[in-house]
Design an enzyme around this catalytic site. Structure first.
Site, PDB file in Angstrom:
ATOM      1  N   LYS A  32     -39.327  15.037 -68.990  1.00  0.00           N
ATOM      2  CA  LYS A  32     -40.411  14.992 -69.989  1.00  0.00           C
ATOM      3  C   LYS A  32     -39.893  14.465 -71.311  1.00  0.00           C
ATOM      4  CE  LYS A  32     -42.148  19.365 -68.243  1.00  0.00           C
ATOM      5  NZ  LYS A  32     -41.157  20.447 -68.150  1.00  0.00           N
ATOM      6  N   LYS A  68     -32.159  10.615 -64.867  1.00  0.00           N
ATOM      7  CA  LYS A  68     -33.000  11.704 -64.371  1.00  0.00           C
ATOM      8  C   LYS A  68     -34.375  11.639 -65.044  1.00  0.00           C
ATOM      9  CE  LYS A  68     -33.881  16.203 -65.657  1.00  0.00           C
ATOM     10  NZ  LYS A  68     -34.158  17.555 -65.640  1.00  0.00           N
ATOM     11  N   LYS A  83     -28.279  19.051 -74.163  1.00  0.00           N
ATOM     12  CA  LYS A  83     -29.252  19.020 -75.261  1.00  0.00           C
ATOM     13  C   LYS A  83     -28.534  18.827 -76.601  1.00  0.00           C
ATOM     14  CE  LYS A  83     -32.969  21.147 -72.782  1.00  0.00           C
ATOM     15  NZ  LYS A  83     -33.329  22.365 -72.097  1.00  0.00           N
TER      16      LYS A  83
HETATM   17  P1  ADP Z   1     -37.876  18.264 -67.752  1.00  0.00           P
HETATM   18  O1  ADP Z   1     -36.464  17.784 -67.585  1.00  0.00           O
HETATM   19  O2  ADP Z   1     -38.853  17.181 -67.488  1.00  0.00           O
HETATM   20  O3  ADP Z   1     -38.118  18.969 -69.062  1.00  0.00           O
HETATM   21  P2  ADP Z   1     -37.863  20.875 -66.638  1.00  0.00           P
HETATM   22  O4  ADP Z   1     -36.485  21.116 -67.158  1.00  0.00           O
HETATM   23  O5  ADP Z   1     -39.003  21.587 -67.280  1.00  0.00           O
HETATM   24  O6  ADP Z   1     -38.133  19.326 -66.617  1.00  0.00           O
HETATM   25  O7  ADP Z   1     -37.851  21.185 -65.085  1.00  0.00           O
HETATM   26  C1  ADP Z   1     -38.821  21.880 -64.362  1.00  0.00           C
HETATM   27  C2  ADP Z   1     -38.417  21.898 -62.902  1.00  0.00           C
HETATM   28  O8  ADP Z   1     -38.496  20.579 -62.370  1.00  0.00           O
HETATM   29  C3  ADP Z   1     -36.978  22.366 -62.650  1.00  0.00           C
HETATM   30  O9  ADP Z   1     -36.907  23.084 -61.446  1.00  0.00           O
HETATM   31  C4  ADP Z   1     -36.218  21.083 -62.559  1.00  0.00           C
HETATM   32  O10 ADP Z   1     -35.043  21.213 -61.798  1.00  0.00           O
HETATM   33  C5  ADP Z   1     -37.226  20.187 -61.859  1.00  0.00           C
HETATM   34  N1  ADP Z   1     -36.993  18.799 -62.267  1.00  0.00           N
HETATM   35  C6  ADP Z   1     -37.197  18.253 -63.487  1.00  0.00           C
HETATM   36  N2  ADP Z   1     -36.880  16.960 -63.513  1.00  0.00           N
HETATM   37  C7  ADP Z   1     -36.444  16.658 -62.259  1.00  0.00           C
HETATM   38  C8  ADP Z   1     -35.981  15.471 -61.632  1.00  0.00           C
HETATM   39  N3  ADP Z   1     -35.918  14.321 -62.298  1.00  0.00           N
HETATM   40  N4  ADP Z   1     -35.624  15.534 -60.342  1.00  0.00           N
HETATM   41  C9  ADP Z   1     -35.711  16.689 -59.646  1.00  0.00           C
HETATM   42  N5  ADP Z   1     -36.138  17.847 -60.166  1.00  0.00           N
HETATM   43  C10 ADP Z   1     -36.509  17.842 -61.454  1.00  0.00           C
END
Ligand code: ADP
Ligand code: TRP
Length: 321
Positions: free
Chosen positions: A192, A189, A110
């Site tokens: 959001k 990856k 980040k």
């Molecule tokens: P983002 O990166 O979209 O903000 P979060 O950090 O809120 O997502 O992640 C919420 C959950 O979803 C976590 O358990 C995270 O490991 C899983 N997750 C988020 N993006 C992915 C991805 N691209 N592939 C697999 N798991 C993911």
């Protein structure tokens, strides 16, 4: 066995969230006592608008219930309805070495993306440790990017237990290798915050356009593509289509003769039908917000009972009683 996981209401949920965290969590519901929550305290490290947080919180609740979370079996709640976690987070922070937090990839990523960090963002893994430890969790289903945070939780719990006596259960992360990282529209990856997500729910036209906009290379349809398994649409198709269908598309791409447009069209159709039952369920739930609020209230009452007990044990162990 206690299974616990959380997800932040920091945006609209996407296929990465679904395959990395939601589906594994939903499938585990019948294998133990599941506690799943909406991490609204955590969302405060990146979302600074009250109405947005409220809206995302309701949406995450709708999404999770629509996708198959069973509230009669699983304890489903809002993190901030259990203020005990913030007290435990303080207690845990006093046995957390700075270096442990400084090493966290998610924090470093980040920073690298230019986010101006607040203390909450830095201390976020300690609150996450509190979430996990306060419910005596054994297993934590998450995507690969959260694995390190569960390892930090283990380190903190071991340190506290050594310092003050056996108090916390040591949890294990549970990662599905086949969907450890779901790629986004740009091959990075899916996230959001990267603008590369395919949402689980949303407007059909918009989502179709998004999938059709996936950038492919300039090879002609007839050219064989020996690297077909690396194709982004193929990788996503494997998640939403039956195995024989995605294998067939992969083979057709490999030998040549399948155009990228047709492949993306197939991806959209399979994606759209994969979530059709959940989509209908979500509409029903959205028309009944009182029911959704009641589910979260009932879940919080159950979670709070246990959280109170574990917090009390920790307080006693470290001499606050
Ligand atoms: P983002 O990166 O979209 O903000 P979060 O950090 O809120 O997502 O992640 C919420 C959950 O979803 C976590 O358990 C995270 O490991 C899983 N997750 C988020 N993006 C992915 C991805 N691209 N592939 C697999 N798991 C993911
Ligand atoms: N940090 C997690 C995420 O961004 C959300 C979360 C908060 C969580 N507390 C947790 C996940 C406890 C598992 C267990 O996705």
């Amino acid at each position: 066995m206690r299974i616990l996981s959380g997800i932040q209401p920091s945006g609209t949920l996407h296929l990465g969230n679904y395959f990395g965290m939601m589906r594994p969590s939903i499938e585990l519901q019948d294998q133990g006592e599941a506690f799943y929550f909406i991490a609204d305290y955590h969302s405060m490290t990146s979302v600074f608008d009250a109405a947005t947080r409220r809206q995302h919180t309701l949406n995450v609740a709708l999404d999770f219930l629509a996708c198959g979370l069973k509230p009669e079996k699983t304890t489903f709640f809002r993190q901030s309805d259990i203020p005990e976690v913030t007290e435990l987070a303080w207690i845990l922070s006093t046995v957390t070495p700075m270096g442990l937090l400084e090493r966290c990839h998610s924090y470093k990523d980040k920073l690298a993306r230019g986010i101006s960090p607040n203390h909450g963002l830095f201390a976020y893994p300690v609150l996450m440790a509190s979430d996990i430890l306060i419910y005596n969790s054994n297993t934590v289903p998450v995507g690969k990017d959260q694995k390190q945070h569960v390892e930090v939780t283990r380190d903190i719990a071991i340190k506290f237990n050594l310092q003050y006596g056996e108090t916390f259960v040591i949890p294990e992360p549970q990662i599905r290798d086949e969907v450890a990282v779901v790629p986004g529209l740009d091959g990075q990856k899916m996230s959001k915050s990267y603008g590369n997500a395919i949402d689980i729910f949303g407007d059909e036209k918009v989502l179709r356009k998004r999938i059709m906009s996936i950038v492919m290379d300039s090879r002609s349809p007839n050219e064989p593509k020996p690297d077909a398994e690396k194709n982004l649409a193929i990788q996503l198709l494997k998640l939403v289509a039956p195995a024989d269908i995605s294998t067939d598309f992969e083979n057709r791409l490999r030998v040549g003769g399948l155009g990228y447009g047709d492949l993306k069209k197939a991806l959209f159709e399979h994606y759209w039908s994969y979530f059709s039952t959940a989509r209908a369920k979500r509409e029903e739930l959205a028309a009944n917000p009182d029911y959704v609020q009641k589910v979260l209230r009932d879940g919080a009452a159950r979670a709070r009972q246990l959280a109170g007990e574990v917090l009390e044990k920790a307080r006693k162990a470290c001499g606050l009683r």
